[in-house]
Scaffold this motif. Sequence first.
Motif, mmCIF file in Angstrom:
data_model
loop_
_atom_site.group_PDB
_atom_site.id
_atom_site.type_symbol
_atom_site.label_atom_id
_atom_site.label_comp_id
_atom_site.label_asym_id
_atom_site.label_seq_id
_atom_site.Cartn_x
_atom_site.Cartn_y
_atom_site.Cartn_z
ATOM 1 N N LEU B 153 0.851 -1.179 0.000
ATOM 2 C CA LEU B 153 0.000 0.000 0.000
ATOM 3 C C LEU B 153 0.890 1.233 0.000
ATOM 4 N N LEU B 154 0.291 2.330 -0.296
ATOM 5 C CA LEU B 154 1.053 3.575 -0.227
ATOM 6 C C LEU B 154 1.457 3.823 1.223
ATOM 7 N N PRO B 155 2.585 4.426 1.426
ATOM 8 C CA PRO B 155 3.065 4.595 2.809
ATOM 9 C C PRO B 155 2.095 5.385 3.675
ATOM 10 N N GLY B 156 1.307 6.243 3.070
ATOM 11 C CA GLY B 156 0.412 7.055 3.882
ATOM 12 C C GLY B 156 -0.806 6.311 4.390
ATOM 13 N N LEU B 157 -0.928 5.051 4.069
ATOM 14 C CA LEU B 157 -2.160 4.351 4.382
ATOM 15 C C LEU B 157 -1.939 3.267 5.428
ATOM 16 N N LYS B 158 -1.207 3.609 6.437
ATOM 17 C CA LYS B 158 -0.900 2.621 7.457
ATOM 18 C C LYS B 158 -2.177 2.060 8.093
ATOM 19 N N LYS B 159 -3.127 2.902 8.199
ATOM 20 C CA LYS B 159 -4.338 2.493 8.891
ATOM 21 C C LYS B 159 -5.058 1.376 8.154
ATOM 22 N N LEU B 160 -4.909 1.386 6.879
ATOM 23 C CA LEU B 160 -5.632 0.404 6.091
ATOM 24 C C LEU B 160 -4.806 -0.860 5.857
ATOM 25 N N ARG B 161 -3.657 -0.911 6.489
ATOM 26 C CA ARG B 161 -2.744 -2.006 6.156
ATOM 27 C C ARG B 161 -3.383 -3.378 6.417
ATOM 28 N N ASP B 162 -4.102 -3.436 7.499
ATOM 29 C CA ASP B 162 -4.697 -4.730 7.826
ATOM 30 C C ASP B 162 -5.947 -5.016 7.005
ATOM 31 N N LEU B 163 -6.490 -4.010 6.450
ATOM 32 C CA LEU B 163 -7.792 -4.190 5.823
ATOM 33 C C LEU B 163 -7.714 -4.461 4.337
ATOM 34 N N LEU B 164 -6.723 -3.928 3.704
ATOM 35 C CA LEU B 164 -6.608 -4.141 2.264
ATOM 36 C C LEU B 164 -5.511 -5.146 2.000
ATOM 37 N N PRO B 165 -5.700 -5.945 1.022
ATOM 38 C CA PRO B 165 -4.708 -6.984 0.764
ATOM 39 C C PRO B 165 -3.407 -6.396 0.256
ATOM 40 N N GLU B 278 -7.854 12.193 -17.224
ATOM 41 C CA GLU B 278 -6.677 12.558 -16.441
ATOM 42 C C GLU B 278 -7.113 13.381 -15.242
ATOM 43 N N GLU B 279 -6.358 13.239 -14.247
ATOM 44 C CA GLU B 279 -6.586 14.049 -13.066
ATOM 45 C C GLU B 279 -6.147 15.471 -13.377
ATOM 46 N N ILE B 280 -6.928 16.377 -12.847
ATOM 47 C CA ILE B 280 -6.552 17.759 -13.073
ATOM 48 C C ILE B 280 -5.472 18.128 -12.089
ATOM 49 N N GLY B 281 -4.393 18.557 -12.632
ATOM 50 C CA GLY B 281 -3.299 18.951 -11.757
ATOM 51 C C GLY B 281 -3.347 20.439 -11.502
ATOM 52 N N ILE B 282 -2.455 20.862 -10.661
ATOM 53 C CA ILE B 282 -2.436 22.275 -10.308
ATOM 54 C C ILE B 282 -2.064 23.108 -11.522
ATOM 55 N N ALA B 283 -1.213 22.542 -12.354
ATOM 56 C CA ALA B 283 -0.793 23.291 -13.526
ATOM 57 C C ALA B 283 -1.955 23.500 -14.486
ATOM 58 N N GLU B 284 -2.820 22.515 -14.547
ATOM 59 C CA GLU B 284 -3.991 22.659 -15.401
ATOM 60 C C GLU B 284 -4.919 23.720 -14.836
ATOM 61 N N LEU B 285 -4.939 23.756 -13.534
ATOM 62 C CA LEU B 285 -5.932 24.615 -12.911
ATOM 63 C C LEU B 285 -5.569 26.087 -13.000
ATOM 64 N N ILE B 286 -4.296 26.368 -13.088
ATOM 65 C CA ILE B 286 -3.911 27.776 -13.000
ATOM 66 C C ILE B 286 -4.530 28.641 -14.095
ATOM 67 N N PRO B 287 -4.450 28.232 -15.356
ATOM 68 C CA PRO B 287 -5.103 29.075 -16.355
ATOM 69 C C PRO B 287 -6.602 29.183 -16.134
ATOM 70 N N SER B 682 -9.679 5.475 -6.673
ATOM 71 C CA SER B 682 -9.118 5.542 -5.328
ATOM 72 C C SER B 682 -8.632 4.166 -4.881
ATOM 73 N N LEU B 683 -9.368 3.141 -5.289
ATOM 74 C CA LEU B 683 -8.903 1.799 -4.936
ATOM 75 C C LEU B 683 -7.517 1.535 -5.506
ATOM 76 N N PHE B 684 -7.379 1.862 -6.775
ATOM 77 C CA PHE B 684 -6.087 1.571 -7.400
ATOM 78 C C PHE B 684 -5.019 2.517 -6.916
ATOM 79 N N SER B 685 -5.445 3.714 -6.554
ATOM 80 C CA SER B 685 -4.429 4.658 -6.111
ATOM 81 C C SER B 685 -3.835 4.230 -4.774
ATOM 82 N N TYR B 686 -4.554 3.377 -4.035
ATOM 83 C CA TYR B 686 -3.962 2.893 -2.802
ATOM 84 C C TYR B 686 -2.712 2.074 -3.094
ATOM 85 N N TYR B 687 -2.684 1.491 -4.254
ATOM 86 C CA TYR B 687 -1.531 0.686 -4.621
ATOM 87 C C TYR B 687 -0.643 1.405 -5.617
ATOM 88 N N ASN B 688 -0.809 2.715 -5.647
ATOM 89 C CA ASN B 688 0.001 3.535 -6.535
ATOM 90 C C ASN B 688 -0.179 3.139 -8.001
#
Lengths: 267, 1342
Positions: B153-165, B278-287, B682-688
Amino acid sequence: MPRLENCTWSCSCAARGRHKAQLGDTTAGLAAKVGDMQSSSVSSPVLVGHTARRPSTSSASSTASSTLNLSQHLVQRSLVLFLVGVFMALVLNLLQIQRNVTLFPDEVISTLFSSAWWVPPCCGTAAAVVGLLYPCIDSHLGEPHKFKREWASVMRCIAVFVGINHASAKLDFANNVQLSLTLAALSLGLWWTFDRSRSGLGLGITIAFVATLITQFLVYNGVYQYTSPDFLYIRSWLPCIFFSGGVTVGNIGRQLAMGIPEKPHND
Amino acid sequence: MTLTEKLRERISRAFYSHGLLCASYPIPIILFTGLCILACCYPLLKLPLPGTGPVEYSTPVKDYSPPSPDTGVQQGELSERPDWYVGAPVAYIQQILVKATVSPWQKNFLAVDVFRSPLSRVFQLVEEIRNHALRDSSGVKSLEEVCLQVTDLLPGLKKLRDLLPEHGCLLLSPGNFWQNDRERFNADPDIIKTIHQHEPKTLQTSATLKDLLFGLPGKYSGVNLYNRRRVVSYSVTLALRRHDARFLSSLRSRLGLLHPSPNCTLREESIVHVHFKEEIGIAELIPLVTTYIILFAYIYFSTRKIDMVKSKWGLALAAVVTVLSSLLMSVGLCTLFGLTPTLNGGEIFPYLVVVIGLENVLVLTKSVVSTPVDLEVKLRIAQGLSNESWSIMKNMATELGIILIGYFTLVPAIQEFCLFAVVGLVSDFFLQMFFFTTVLSIDIRRMELADLTRRLPAETCLAAAKPGSRCPRPERPPALRPAPPHSVPLQPHSVPLQPHTLPLQPHTVPLQPHTITLQPCSFRNLRLPKRLRLIYFFARTRLAQRLIMAGTVIWIGILVYTDPAGLRTYLTSQVTEQSPLGEAGLPPMPVPGGVLPAGDPKIDLSVFPSDPIQLSENQSQQREQKPGLEALSRLQSAQHAWAQGPEGKGNAQNEPGTEAEVTWGAEDEEIWRKLSFRHWPSLFSYYNITLAKRYISILPAIPVTLYLNPQEALELRHPQEANRYQPLGAGSGRLDAAAQPQQPSARLQGHQDVTLYKVAALGLASGILLVLLLFCLYRVFCPRNYGQHGLSHSRRKRGDLPCDDYGYSPPETEIVPLVLRGHLMDIECLASDGMLLVSCCLVGQIRVWDAQTGDCLTVIPKPRLRRDSGGIFDYQEGWEQSPDGRAGPEDALESAAQLQRLLSPPQPPLFCDQPDLTALIDTNFSERVKVAEPEPRLRAVGGRHKDAGYDFSSLVGKVYEEHGGSHGGSHGGSHGGLGYGGSTAPHAAPFGSSSRATAEDGGRRRSLGDEPAPALDKSSPGPAWGGDMESSVWSLDLQGNLIVAGRSNGRLEVWDAIEGTLRSSNDEGQSGITALVFLSNRIVAARLNGSLDFFSLETHTSLSHLQFRGAPSRSSVPSSPVFSSSGLISCQLTHTVACAHHKPITALKAAAGRLVTGSQDHTLRVFRLEDSCCLFTLQGHSGAITAVYMDQTMVLASGGQDGAICLWDVLTGSKVSHMYAHRGDVTSLTCTTSCVISSGLDDVISIWDRSSGIKLYSIQQEMGCGSSLGVISDNLLVTGGQGCVSFWDIGYGDLLQTVYLGKSNEAQPARQILVLENAAIVCNFGSELSLVYVPSVLEKLD
């Protein structure tokens, strides 16, 4: 124009006392105009350039103070214009980089907003120069710009300018000629809608020409490059962008020169 | 050009009528417009929200093969195939959708039983899936080979470590909540809590963990305590790396065999490919953000120009709404006609707004606002519209043309933009014309209403006899207009003498700057301090109450809705019961034991027993089951209730418990669609793994139906749950186990009841305590006499208080007027020097009052035996005894000599005047008419005198007796004449000196004996001072302790104010003294014949007697000398200007060493005070001068009968300005440093700018009070009214305060107002004087 009359009145009364603070912010163009008006007998010495012309009939002290005020105001204006230019450069460059219109060398991409560091200052300086040049030329020609002098119109103009850039970056055209022609028409429309002055047209064309030359030079020297150049080394729509940019910045400059900037800028 | 002209005219006319229409029916038009907007926006509902929503594309399951990565080939093949459909998807999602229910349902089951046992089956199911393997010719293919292997999992998701495979197949199921460990599940006391512990507390649109693991939206899972359908759904989500059709079909058929779904109608024929943008990034948002900022700046700068309207923000909002809804309408219309926007709406939106623009709206506003304000609102709107119609149309045409040109660029994107813009322009025009114009008309009407309520014009004031008015006084009809001032001694024959008639035309009031109308008292609010106004606003609108009420209602609503036993559950249950899919659905279909479920024919070939790689007990058991005997296997796994197996189901109707049936409907088909569109990313983003610009393929779900029998459910029940939850149904405990939970629950209920009582008792007690505490606090802090502060005010009934529309009366003022009573008749002359106050009434009695305390110091003529200082006597008493009033003054003979020496003539003076108050005198004729007939009143006076046995009355009694008849006759006659004149010809000869002439005429004739009264012969004057008796005090002035009185017979008297003795007198002039000026030691007397006498007052003692009392004088005299009472004072005529004017002098003013006289001969004269030299004669008025004002700055203001006010420069004698001020006479005139304030016979007080002569505003006064005004400070004006005085802020024309003097039911108009120096004013109400100290008003003004 009540403001103009106001100015005239205050300048003609300048011998009595100093300008009021806000009226002292009279722009170079207006002051020069006033000078012309009130010095029918005295041929006013004109200081063209980056300093304002002085109303010649005023007493020494008021002249000094008004010059001080004017120069202070000039600095303010150029600062505002510079900021506008920097901001526009950042935003529009971002727009073009996203579409892979411009390619910068790899080493500069890592800098702020993945744009070359020198682009924003250059654009800012250019904007300051152009924005000061417009009212100057106006006053030089003796025809103050009166068409749609209000911030709302200026904002509209900026929005249209951004829109033109947006279109140039995002729209898919069949070929480059079509794109260039469309943008040229849009630029002319911009000028017609928001400027309609001969000086504006002339200056815009001059700016477009000079800027195109400079970019050609830059690209030729390999500072950066365009992805699919079709006009020597650059894109053929670039002059249109420069033209409309010149008109826009000139519009801002004129509006700033009109009086106190009610708001430095809201970008 | 004639065509253009014609077109123009036609357009303008059309706009005009349209404006009329809009302004006439604002509400229907706005409703209509709103409906139009809604109708046009309706198609927008079908549009997907702009943004990064996923895009779907379906392909059939059969012969599915992943698209080749080569773009060109694909595009060549199928044009409809989206361009993103290239290459393999990130993952194939296979969901196994489980529906489980406990059947048959026992009535005594708990709520947890609904989902506990169904959920417990997930572990078994997961094992089945995990261990599934396909064996075919190529070997054994297990799930591990097909599935998508995930790593950390992504390092920021320690809480979900036990819950997601991690590090394995991406296989999600609700079992992950318990780490796929059935023991944990069994040990879990609270399933709901476990499931919800990871739910975010805030509102969130992205996928939650519950959604992820359940694989379907939480509300469809049925895992809650209020599940009435008792069907639990969840899904096991499996992500596959490769699409292996054989493996999947084998899995499908195996699961179908194990858990058949007999009535499943799911179509399983298409794979849905979901492409994520695609996800809108900050660069997209500025204009984008930049463009929006520019847009907002544009809107801001545009709407800032809206001006001169009532609500700037409202109009700005309307303008923005106009533009935005026109855009929405354009998009909606375009969608309606089949054009779906392909451009990114968020990006082009600002440009559309900018292109459409707010200009027209602003132009419209400006044009409408600049129409003349006096027009009707309708006409203003119409005119404003038609004024700008041509330019609007031209602009519109130009813009349309430009956009049409843009349409021919043949660039699709630009064409689309132009199309939107054109439709937007047209709809914007429509909205401008209908919506904005109407809003504008409403706004302007509001503005006019606001103006109207702020300053009601004169017309509305006169028509303001509203029936609903709270005014306690009846409004007097205009016919009873009181007599103008100076018309007291009006006699019938004097009418032709001065044929000046008041030009009282029916009201054709020209438009005045603004008229402040003094409303009948209900509107007389004070200008309160801001904080008070705020508080009153709160109090008036009951804002706090309403807020609390609204809050309570909302709170209760929320409570009711969210309460576990509340509305929501009830509604849900209602809906569920009515649902055809509820319990009363299809009868349970018996599942025949050996029949294979409908499935793929290939099943038999492909299905093999699961690979026994890791076998648990359960699995081995499962494996032993024959495929066809699923019912048996299920029952066997339950290990109980064998008897209630298929046979039990067969006679399920006989069971007490209801049997549930799991149904599969269309809503289950693609239940993943109901998930958040961010679910998969979001599911897939948990696994980067990013899904941006990629797609996933979702395979048709595999349905699994589970039926669980009650025994299983009972066994799985956690012991704590039995205690916590009550049975879902209120059934009797059929089973022993069910009987147990009932007891604790009953106990719980009893406990709750006790708690309730406790709480109630506690609340009651604390409430009582609070009340007691508050009561004590009140007692402690409030004095006993609280609320009895102002006696005079508390006496007043509440209805008498001025109230506003809401029944709120302003606080009672702390200003308590001091009422000076003592005069028998109406007071005619008033004079003051700040310390003393001298008044003279109609009977010639002069009273001296202390201006500070209101004590009566002296009465002249002096009553001998008894000094009547209180002087309160009752009219009524005398009135009742009026019949014998004429009789018996036999004892009034004693001191005739003293009477003759001291007494002013007992005959009531018909007229008296005073120079500086000339204009202020209002005889209040109508009031007199109303109150009493003159003759009985006179008798009453006599009667009272006699009856009370006053010394004074005994003094005058004789004279009264002697002259009773004649006086009565003459007085009555004159008053009768007055009354007559007042009621019939009030406008005839009303004015100062003319009436004075009349009076003199009358007096002369009286003295000559040609009085029409029959008793004239007997009316011989008193023995001494015969002429003096006849004369009355016409003018009065006071300085120091000397009173100078000018009499009608030309006699000038100097009295000592303290001692009441006559110090000096001068009889040299014969003509009546109409005006007096007493300045230091000079007295100037103006006489009726136009001559001017200058007297000098000399004491014959040394100058040391001339002390300075030091009372700061108001305007001219810095300090007033006090003539010592010991010295002898002689009054010597120093100079006489014999013919200063050739008509009576009506006005006299002295200031700055100058003396100004105004006369009836239309001229003013300026004299130098020291040498009596005439400096200027000012001509300019076309009528007699009635009022004169001069101050230290040598500015002279004069008002005349012509209604004009002239300002003069006394230094040069030039006229500064001339203003037409009033209809009728200018009755009073005063100035502040910046204003000239005048009042006229038209009862209007006008305030003029002193330098420019422009009228600032005017105040409509009550009738009869028009001329009473005074200026306290430079910005405080006092005007009199019916029983009250009002204080005004001169600068703004705001009513500051109204002080009621006396009870409102005996309201008399204030006829004179004299401003004393120490912020006090004296007003003259009939025979009473009111002394009002107004420091509070002055403070408030600061």
